[in-house]
Design a protein around this motif. Structure first.
Motif, PDB file in Angstrom:
ATOM      1  N   VAL A  85       0.624  -1.361   0.013  1.00 19.31           N
ATOM      2  CA  VAL A  85      -0.228   0.207  -0.321  1.00 19.31           C
ATOM      3  C   VAL A  85       0.357   1.043  -0.124  1.00 19.31           C
ATOM      4  O   VAL A  85      -0.192   2.046  -0.479  1.00 19.31           O
ATOM      5  N   LEU A  86       1.817   1.393   0.851  1.00 19.83           N
ATOM      6  CA  LEU A  86       3.111   2.555   0.968  1.00 19.83           C
ATOM      7  C   LEU A  86       3.219   2.442  -0.470  1.00 19.83           C
ATOM      8  O   LEU A  86       3.774   3.886  -0.976  1.00 19.83           O
ATOM      9  N   ARG A  87       3.320   1.476  -1.651  1.00 21.45           N
ATOM     10  CA  ARG A  87       4.186   2.011  -2.854  1.00 21.45           C
ATOM     11  C   ARG A  87       3.083   2.087  -3.960  1.00 21.45           C
ATOM     12  O   ARG A  87       3.228   2.028  -5.194  1.00 21.45           O
ATOM     13  N   GLY A  88       1.734   2.110  -3.489  1.00 20.77           N
ATOM     14  CA  GLY A  88       0.633   2.870  -4.329  1.00 20.77           C
ATOM     15  C   GLY A  88      -0.222   1.953  -4.842  1.00 20.77           C
ATOM     16  O   GLY A  88      -1.231   1.956  -5.261  1.00 20.77           O
ATOM     17  N   GLU A  89       0.005   0.433  -3.814  1.00 17.34           N
ATOM     18  CA  GLU A  89      -0.695  -0.590  -4.769  1.00 17.34           C
ATOM     19  C   GLU A  89      -2.163  -0.374  -4.112  1.00 17.34           C
ATOM     20  O   GLU A  89      -2.625   0.241  -2.637  1.00 17.34           O
ATOM     21  N   ARG A  90      -3.538  -0.770  -4.220  1.00 18.68           N
ATOM     22  CA  ARG A  90      -5.047  -0.731  -4.012  1.00 18.68           C
ATOM     23  C   ARG A  90      -4.998  -1.059  -2.492  1.00 18.68           C
ATOM     24  O   ARG A  90      -4.559  -2.665  -2.285  1.00 18.68           O
ATOM     25  N   PRO A  91      -4.943  -0.477  -1.452  1.00 23.62           N
ATOM     26  CA  PRO A  91      -5.662  -1.289  -0.028  1.00 23.62           C
ATOM     27  C   PRO A  91      -6.641  -2.739   0.437  1.00 23.62           C
ATOM     28  O   PRO A  91      -7.022  -2.402   1.001  1.00 23.62           O
ATOM     29  N   ARG A 140       0.094   6.450   1.124  1.00 23.15           N
ATOM     30  CA  ARG A 140       0.528   6.218  -0.590  1.00 23.15           C
ATOM     31  C   ARG A 140       1.352   6.800  -0.739  1.00 23.15           C
ATOM     32  O   ARG A 140       1.677   8.521  -0.665  1.00 23.15           O
ATOM     33  N   PHE A 141       2.344   6.293  -1.401  1.00 21.55           N
ATOM     34  CA  PHE A 141       3.407   7.006  -1.845  1.00 21.55           C
ATOM     35  C   PHE A 141       3.391   6.739  -4.326  1.00 21.55           C
ATOM     36  O   PHE A 141       3.505   5.457  -3.763  1.00 21.55           O
ATOM     37  N   GLN A 142       4.118   7.507  -4.008  1.00 18.79           N
ATOM     38  CA  GLN A 142       4.128   7.441  -5.832  1.00 18.79           C
ATOM     39  C   GLN A 142       5.515   7.026  -6.153  1.00 18.79           C
ATOM     40  O   GLN A 142       6.714   7.793  -6.066  1.00 18.79           O
ATOM     41  N   PRO A 143       5.972   4.887  -6.043  1.00 22.35           N
ATOM     42  CA  PRO A 143       7.066   4.633  -6.504  1.00 22.35           C
ATOM     43  C   PRO A 143       8.035   5.503  -7.216  1.00 22.35           C
ATOM     44  O   PRO A 143       8.835   5.511  -7.401  1.00 22.35           O
ATOM     45  N   SER A 144       7.359   5.934  -8.492  1.00 20.15           N
ATOM     46  CA  SER A 144       7.855   7.019  -9.809  1.00 20.15           C
ATOM     47  C   SER A 144       8.226   8.262  -9.424  1.00 20.15           C
ATOM     48  O   SER A 144       9.600   8.738  -9.726  1.00 20.15           O
ATOM     49  N   ARG A 145       8.319   8.578  -8.420  1.00 20.05           N
ATOM     50  CA  ARG A 145       8.242   9.559  -7.363  1.00 20.05           C
ATOM     51  C   ARG A 145       9.268   9.599  -6.244  1.00 20.05           C
ATOM     52  O   ARG A 145       9.811  10.332  -6.200  1.00 20.05           O
TER      53      ARG A 145
END
Length: 364
Positions: free
Chosen positions: A181-187, A224-229
């Motif tokens: 979830v922290l990497r932006g996946e749906r919880p 959530r955080f956006q992995p690309s950024r």
């Protein structure tokens, strides 16, 4: 007359006895003492003549060599090495002793009356991302969320309350600590614990991940955080907070969660070692309803309210992700109301209907 004597005073021994006596006198008796030799007599005189001399010395053995005392040489060598380390890397030595003096914070069982004291201003590093902040002594992950002792409330027994408290903490873990979830996946795990019959929350979830907005933003409930950024530093998230409970409406068990999460982050492009700590304090009120009075599903709760304070998570239009400011972007974020993100003595201020204000951390 005594036996063995003659009346005239002569010997009563026979001739055979005298003959045997003379033979033994000439040959010597087996147990008769022997006279020592001249060398033995000389050796026996020496210790008496020299009483202060070690009796063993005369034998001619060489004296034992004294053992070398190497302990002081080792101590001196270690002291020299320690001085060399201090001279070459004084900062690391200071950090080492500073860390040794700090002790883990006791679990939070009630709202504190004041903010934690200021820490020494020290820059976080990739190996120590919480250095220089109160979070350095906080517990990690779920361990920082205090769960109270369970007692019977409303329609629930003590055992049922205990299970509900455990699942309430499970929601916090799935919503704010799950690595995916922290990497932006749906919880999905967190959503599965929410009453599917709660219409307003289900509407929020239906649109929040597709078209984030002020009213329907995933960040209202999830981190959530956006992995690309953005890339989180390490695998540890520091937490501090607690659960409380009481009887709610219609005999429901009402659980309130008040927890602060500290996320150390760096830029995903790996262009430097700058670390920004995104700090989020959430307050959630959950209702474990009596299924005989409210339409619900076993093992799920309804959300009564949600609000949060966030610093270093980005400003501007909602994107569905926290966007920590790096480099020159930090100056643009340094506006708005000041807030101490570690002060848990004040109530949480930001709710689901708050406007577009952006809070600025007085410390990170």
């Amino acid at each position: 007359m005594g036996a063995g004597t003659e009346p005239d005073g002569g010997s009563s021994r026979s001739d055979e006895e005298w003959e045997r006596f003379l033979r033994e006198s000439v040959a010597g008796a087996a147990d008769a003492p022997k006279e020592p030799s001249a060398r033995a007599r000389e050796a026996a005189k020496r210790p008496r003549a020299e009483p202060d001399r070690d009796p063993e010395v005369w034998r001619g053995y060489p004296p034992a060599r004294p053992k070398r005392r190497t302990g002081w040489y080792v101590v001196g060598l270690l002291a020299s090495l320690a001085l060399l380390v201090v001279a070459l890397a004084p900062g690391r030595v200071v950090d080492l002793f500073a860390g040794a003096d700090s002790s883990p914070s006791a679990a939070e069982t009630a709202r504190p009356t004041k903010a934690p004291p200021a820490e020494a201003a020290r820059r976080p590093t990739m190996n120590e991302p919480f250095r220089g902040s109160p979070a350095a002594s906080w517990a990690s992950g779920a361990a920082g969320i205090t769960v109270p002792k369970a007692e019977a409330v409303g329609w629930m027994s003590a055992a049922e309350v205990e299970r509900a408290l455990a699942r309430s903490r499970d929601f916090l873990v799935a919503a704010g600590l799950d690595s995916g979830v922290l990497r932006g996946e749906r919880p999905d795990k967190a959503i599965a614990l929410i009453n599917p019959h709660q219409k307003d929350v289900q509407e929020l979830l239906a649109t929040a991940f597709r078209t984030p907005s002020e009213k329907s933003d995933p960040l209202l409930l999830f981190s959530r955080f956006q992995p690309s950024r953005t890339r989180l530093v390490g695998d540890v998230v520091k937490t501090r907070g607690r659960l409380t409970y009481k009887e709610g409406e219609r005999g429901a068990l009402q659980v309130t969660a008040d927890v602060t999460f500290v996320y150390p982050a760096t830029s995903a492009d790996a262009s430097g070692d700058e670390i920004v700590r995104t700090i989020v304090r959430r307050e959630l009120v959950l209702s474990w309803d009596d299924p005989g009075k409210v339409i619900t599903e076993p093992g799920t709760f309804s959300i009564v309210s949600y609000k949060y304070d966030m610093t270093n998570g980005g400003c501007g239009a909602p994107t569905g992700y926290f966007t920590p400011p790096f480099g020159t972007d930090r100056r643009a974020d340094e506006t708005g109301t000041e807030i101490d993100p570690y002060d848990r003595s004040a109530p949480v201020g930001r709710g689901e209907s708050t406007g577009d204000g952006c809070e600025r951390a007085t410390r990170s």
